[in-house]
Design an enzyme around this catalytic site. Structure first.
Site, short mmCIF file in Angstrom:
data_model
loop_
_atom_site.label_atom_id
_atom_site.label_comp_id
_atom_site.label_asym_id
_atom_site.label_seq_id
_atom_site.Cartn_x
_atom_site.Cartn_y
_atom_site.Cartn_z
N ASN A 136 4.60 4.96 -31.09
CA ASN A 136 4.15 3.58 -31.24
C ASN A 136 2.65 3.51 -31.49
OD1 ASN A 136 6.54 2.01 -30.82
ND2 ASN A 136 6.48 2.62 -28.68
N HIS A 137 2.21 2.39 -32.02
CA HIS A 137 0.78 2.14 -32.16
C HIS A 137 0.21 1.67 -30.83
CE1 HIS A 137 0.29 2.54 -36.50
NE2 HIS A 137 1.50 2.00 -36.62
N ASN A 138 -1.04 2.01 -30.58
CA ASN A 138 -1.74 1.47 -29.43
C ASN A 138 -2.12 0.02 -29.72
OD1 ASN A 138 -1.66 3.96 -28.08
ND2 ASN A 138 -3.47 4.67 -29.15
N TYR A 139 -2.12 -0.80 -28.68
CA TYR A 139 -2.40 -2.23 -28.88
C TYR A 139 -3.10 -2.86 -27.68
CZ TYR A 139 1.87 -2.36 -26.12
OH TYR A 139 2.81 -2.15 -25.15
N GLY B 164 -5.01 3.37 -33.50
CA GLY B 164 -4.25 4.61 -33.64
C GLY B 164 -2.89 4.54 -33.00
#
Length: 175
Positions: A97-100, A111
């Site tokens: 997953n993307h960091n958010y 990233g």
């Protein structure tokens, strides 16, 4: 040598006709199986690697006897697929997953998560067409994942699941 087999797979073999095409299907499938046996970490007696299947470098991918990967499937390189697994076309297993978490930085600049969770598909499972699995799913023995399912959590053995998000439809009867 592994890199040469990867080059042959991605440059040539993945574009060969479908494993189910008349006359040329079986030889095309045999060529793909020959190559992935030299790419994957471990292979049983694979039944099908259909056209356009993508598995990254396949370095840590394991697949058991009589299992297959369907046409246009995307399977992360660190996936474990048990024995007797049927994977239909267009199955997409998401790798990470993307960091958010930092709202002061746009998500596209944060990233991806550095830890890549492993997906495990146990023996005797059937994964329907266009299933999407979030990272790190563990599909238990004897499960059926209905076509079009978005699998965001794990279920018990012999479950039949479907929907978006996935929910239990019913349990298979154990004999």
């Amino acid at each position: 040598m592994r890199n040469i087999y990867l080059l042959l797979y991605y440059g040539f073999a993945r574009y060969l006709p479908s494993s189910y095409a008349p006359v040329v299907g079986k030889p095309s499938n045999a060529i793909r199986i020959f190559l992935v046996k030299r790419i994957f970490k471990s292979c049983g007696k694979i039944s099908t690697i259909d056209r356009l299947a993508y598995f990254g470098n396949g370095k840590d991918l394991e697949i058991g006897d009589y299992s297959g990967i369907g046409e246009r499937c995307v399977v992360p390189k660190n996936t474990i697929i048990g024995k007797y697994v049927m994977m239909a076309s267009d199955v997409h297993i998401v790798q990470n997953n993307h960091n958010y978490h930092d709202t002061s930085v746009p998500m596209c600049f944060q990233g991806s998560s550095s830890k890549v969770p492993q997906t495990i598909i146990e023996d005797d499972c059937w994964i329907g067409t266009r299933v999407i699995m979030t990272p790190g799913r563990h599909i238990k023995k004897g499960s059926i994942i209905a076509a079009g399912t978005v699998l965001t959590k794990d279920f018990e053995e012999y479950s039949i699941v479907g929907g978006n998000p996935a929910h239990l439809i019913k349990k298979r009867n154990k004999l």
